[in-house]
Design a protein around this motif. Structure first.
Motif, PDB file in Angstrom:
ATOM      1  N   THR A 215      -5.437  -4.400   3.618  1.00  0.00           N
ATOM      2  CA  THR A 215      -4.841  -3.306   2.859  1.00  0.00           C
ATOM      3  C   THR A 215      -3.894  -3.880   1.812  1.00  0.00           C
ATOM      4  O   THR A 215      -3.515  -5.054   1.852  1.00  0.00           O
ATOM      5  CB  THR A 215      -4.059  -2.333   3.759  1.00  0.00           C
ATOM      6  N   ILE A 216      -3.506  -3.010   0.885  1.00  0.00           N
ATOM      7  CA  ILE A 216      -2.529  -3.356  -0.136  1.00  0.00           C
ATOM      8  C   ILE A 216      -1.317  -2.447   0.022  1.00  0.00           C
ATOM      9  O   ILE A 216      -1.462  -1.220   0.139  1.00  0.00           O
ATOM     10  CB  ILE A 216      -3.099  -3.203  -1.559  1.00  0.00           C
ATOM     11  N   GLY A 217      -0.135  -3.043   0.031  1.00  0.00           N
ATOM     12  CA  GLY A 217       1.105  -2.289   0.030  1.00  0.00           C
ATOM     13  C   GLY A 217       1.893  -2.576  -1.228  1.00  0.00           C
ATOM     14  O   GLY A 217       1.472  -3.367  -2.072  1.00  0.00           O
ATOM     15  N   THR A 218       3.036  -1.921  -1.375  1.00  0.00           N
ATOM     16  CA  THR A 218       3.954  -2.237  -2.458  1.00  0.00           C
ATOM     17  C   THR A 218       5.346  -2.411  -1.880  1.00  0.00           C
ATOM     18  O   THR A 218       5.667  -1.891  -0.819  1.00  0.00           O
ATOM     19  CB  THR A 218       3.976  -1.148  -3.554  1.00  0.00           C
ATOM     20  N   ASP A 219       6.169  -3.162  -2.610  1.00  0.00           N
ATOM     21  CA  ASP A 219       7.460  -3.585  -2.074  1.00  0.00           C
ATOM     22  C   ASP A 219       8.503  -3.554  -3.183  1.00  0.00           C
ATOM     23  O   ASP A 219       8.319  -4.161  -4.230  1.00  0.00           O
ATOM     24  CB  ASP A 219       7.326  -5.005  -1.517  1.00  0.00           C
ATOM     25  N   THR A 220       9.603  -2.827  -2.935  1.00  0.00           N
ATOM     26  CA  THR A 220      10.761  -2.869  -3.808  1.00  0.00           C
ATOM     27  C   THR A 220      11.937  -3.542  -3.116  1.00  0.00           C
ATOM     28  O   THR A 220      12.712  -4.248  -3.747  1.00  0.00           O
ATOM     29  CB  THR A 220      11.163  -1.453  -4.264  1.00  0.00           C
ATOM     30  N   ALA A 221      12.067  -3.324  -1.811  1.00  0.00           N
ATOM     31  CA  ALA A 221      13.177  -3.931  -1.056  1.00  0.00           C
ATOM     32  C   ALA A 221      12.773  -4.167   0.393  1.00  0.00           C
ATOM     33  O   ALA A 221      13.567  -3.973   1.306  1.00  0.00           O
ATOM     34  CB  ALA A 221      14.420  -3.074  -1.143  1.00  0.00           C
TER      35      ALA A 221
END
Length: 537
Positions: A215-221
Motif C-alpha cells: 500500500t501507499i501512505g502519506t506522512d506529514t508528521a
C-alpha cells in the motif's frame, strides 16, 4: 454551498462498503481469519520478487491475485474498515498485465502487483479521491498523481483506496486516528478495539491484514511510520522531495511526502524504487534528481550492520513496553556487529516541536486552497467552503469531533510570503536539521535508532487519540525532511500488540537505511501475522 444531489445516494453506498461509520471500534465482531493462501502460496510471507517468480512460472496470475484480494476485502473490511472503495477496473488491468507478461515479459518487480492507495492520492479512473470527506466525493481529478503514473507504468494494479484519518488528521485536535466520514473507524487487525495510529492507518491495516500486496501512505508528521509500527509493517517516510506530492491532497509542502507500507523491507525497497522521481509539478523534487533513479533492491544486504555506528535517541517519550523492545533491538544490533551509542541528543528539537504548529496552519490554508482551485468538480472552492460544508453536514462529518484545526488555519493569512511565517518555518526546519546533522557528525553515525510507537491504544471515537506516553522520533524527522524507516521489532507485555523501531538518516540516505533495516529484519524475523482478537483479556 448547496448540497450536491448525489450526496445522499453516495453516502448510502459508501457506508455499505465501509461498515457502520458511527460504530465504535470496540463493538466490532471477530472476523473470519482464513490464512491468505493462494495456490499454495502464503501471501503473508512472500515478497514481490517471490510473486514475480510465481507469475513468470505460471503458478500464479495477476488476475488470480487481484481476485483473491478483492474477495478478501469483501470478507474482512466490514470488521477492519481499512478500504473505502475498490477500483472497478482492477481485474481488467490485471488481465492486461498478464497479457503484457505473456507477450513481452514483466516490466519490473511490481508487474501485476495489487496496490492500495491512501484516499488522498489522486486517480483519474473511476475511483474517487476524497481525503475521507464527502465534500470531495463527486469529483474526478483531471490526472493521476505523479506517483500513480509511476506505479501504472511499472505494471502495478491500482486495487482501490484505503481509509484514513479524514483530511489526514488535520481537522481537529480531538480526532480519532483512522476515522473518516466515508470509511468509519479503521481497526487494528492485531486487536480490533485498538487504534492503528496516524492518518495512513487504512493503508497500514490493509497491508497487515493481506488486503493488498503493498500500500501507499502519506506522512506529514509520522503518518506512514506510526501506523506501520502499530500494525507490524515496514514503512518508509522518504526524504522530502524524493517522491512527488503532485496530485496528493496536501497539509504542508514543507513536510508532506508519500511512502510505501509493506510487510517486509524487500517490498518497501521495490515500491520506493518505482514511486521516486522528479516531477515538474512539484518543485521540491528537483533537489532529488541525483538520487531519484536508485534501485533500492540493490541495498538489501544481510550483513549491512557490521561496522556501522547507530545512535539511540530516547527523547521521543518513554513507554515501558517500547523500552523493553528497544533494549532487545540494541542487543541484536550489537550482535550483528554494529556499534551502538546510547542516549544521543538532538539539541533544540523539543523547542521546535512545541512551537512550529502555527507555520503548519499557514501552509495548510495556502496548500489546500491551491489544491481545490486546480481540482475540477462541484466541491468547496477553498478552506472556508470546507468549513461551511462540514457545518451543513455536521451529522455525517462531525458526529464525534469538530474542526478546530480547520478554523485555526482559516484564521491565518495563508500567505507564505509573510515574513513572520517565513521566519518561523526557517527556524523550525533549520534547527531540527542542524540537530540531526551535528549529532550524526559528532558521533560519526550511520543512522539514529528510536522507537516508532507505543503499543496501540483502545480506540475511542468520542474521546480521540490517547497521546499519553506517545513515543517515537517521527515528528523530528518529518520537520527536517529526513528519511525514516520503521521495521517490526517486538511486542507489548501481552505479546500481541506490535512495536516498531525507526532507523533515521540524513537527507537522501534511503539506501543506507534500507540496508540496515533489511539486515535487522533478516536476523530477527520478528513479524507475525495479525491475530484479529476482538480485545485483550
Amino acid at each position: 454551498m448547496r448540497t450536491p444531489r448525489w450526496l445522499p445516494v453516495l453516502l448510502v453506498a459508501t457506508l455499505v462498503l465501509a461498515g457502520t461509520a458511527q460504530a465504535n471500534a470496540a463493538t466490532t465482531n471477530h472476523p473470519p481469519t482464513a490464512p491468505p493462501v493462494l495456490h499454495g502460496i502464503d501471501l503473508d510471507n512472500v515478497t514481490v520478487l517471490d510473486l514475480q517468480h510465481a507469475m513468470d512460472t505460471h503458478r500464479l496470475s495477476s488476475a488470480a491475485l487481484t481476485t483473491f484480494y478483492l474477495n478478501r476485502i469483501r470478507t474482512l473490511n466490514p470488521s477492519l474498515h481499512a478500504v473505502v472503495e475498490t477500483n472497478p477496473d482492477a481485474l481488467k488491468d490485471a488481465l492486461a498485465s498478464d497479457q503484457q507478461r505473456q507477450r513481452h515479459g514483466g516490466r519490473g518487480p511490481l508487474e501485476g502487483i495489487p496496490v492500495l492507495l491512501k484516499d488522498n492520492i489522486d486517480t483519474a479512473d473511476r475511483e474517487h479521491t476524497t481525503a475521507g470527506s464527502f465534500a470531495l466525493l463527486g469529483d474526478k481529478p483531471a490526472r493521476d498523481a505523479f506517483l500513480v503514473q509511476r506505479l501504472r507504468a511499472a505494471g502495478a494494479i491500482i486495487l482501490g483506496k484505503a481509509n484514513l484519518s479524514e483530511w489526514a488528521n488535520f481537522r481537529s485536535t480531538h480526532s480519532s486516528s483512522g476515522w473518516s466520514a466515508r470509511g468509519g473507524q479503521t481497526n487494528n487487525p492485531y486487536v480490533l478495539d485498538r487504534n492503528a495510529c496516524g492518518s495512513s492507518s487504512g493503508s497500514a491495516v490493509a497491508t497487515a491484514a493481506d488486503l493488498a500486496t503493498v500500500t501507499i501512505g502519506t506522512d506529514t508528521a509520522g503518518s506512514v511510520v506510526c501506523p506501520a509500527g502499530t500494525t507490524d509493517d515496514v514503512g518508509i517516510r522518504p526524504s522530502l522531495g524524493l517522491v512527488s506530492r503532485g496530485g496528493v491532497v496536501p497539509i504542508s509542502a514543507q513536510q508532506d511526502t508519500a511512502g510505501p507500507i509493506t510487510r517486509n523491507v524487500t517490498d518497501a525497497a521495490a515500491v520506493l524504487s518505482v514511486i521516486q522521481g522528479v516531477d515538474p509539478r512539484d518543485p521540491m523534487t528537483a533537489a532529488a534528481a541525483p538520487f531519484a533513479n536508485r534501485d533500492y533492491l540493490a541495498a538489501l544486504r544481510p550483513g549491512a550492520l557490521r561496522g556501522k555506528r547507530i545512535g539511540v535517541w530516547r527523547g521521543g517519550g518513554d513507554n515501558p513496553d517500547a523500552d523493553v523492545v528497544l533494549a532487545a533491538t540494541i542487543a541484536t544490533l550489537r550482535r550483528l556487529g554494529a556499534t551502538v551509542i546510547d542516549n544521543v541528543d538532538l539539541p533544540g528539537v523539543q523547542d521546535v516541536l512545541d512551537s512550529y504548529f502555527p507555520a503548519a496552519l499557514v501552509e495548510f490554508k495556502h496548500d489546500i486552497n491551491a489544491y481545490l482551485a486546480e481540482t475540477p468538480g462541484n466541491h468547496p472552492a477553498d478552506l472556508a467552503g470546507l468549513i461551511a460544508f462540514n457545518q451543513a453536514h455536521a451529522d455525517v462529518e462531525m458526529p464525534y469531533f469538530a474542526q478546530e484545526t480547520f478554523e485555526q488555519a482559516q484564521a491565518t493569512s495563508g500567505d507564505e510570503s509573510d515574513p513572520a511565517y517565513q521566519q518561523l518555518r526557517a527556524w523550525a526546519t533549520t534547527t531540527v536539521r542542524n540537530a540531526f546533522d551535528s549529532t550524526f557528525a559528532t558521533n560519526r553515525l550511520d543512522a539514529i535508532l528510536a522507537p516508532t510507537n507505543k503499543p496501540a491504544w483502545v480506540t475511542s471515537v468520542q474521546n480521540g487519540d490517547d497521546l499519553t506516553d506517545l513515543t517515537g522520533a517521527s515528528e523530528p524527522a518529518a520537520v527536517a525532511g529526513y528519511p525514516d524507516l520503521t521495521v517490526p521489532a517486538g511486542y507489548d507485555s501481552h505479546g500481541v500488540l506490535p512495536i516498531g523501531m525507526s532507523f533515521i538518516g540524513g537527507r537522501f540516505s534511503e539506501s543506507t537505511l534500507i540496508s540496515l533495516g533489511y539486515a535487522f529484519e533478516q536476523a530477527s524475523h520478528v513479524r507475525r501475522a495479525p491475530t484479529f482478537l476482538p480485545t485483550l483479556p
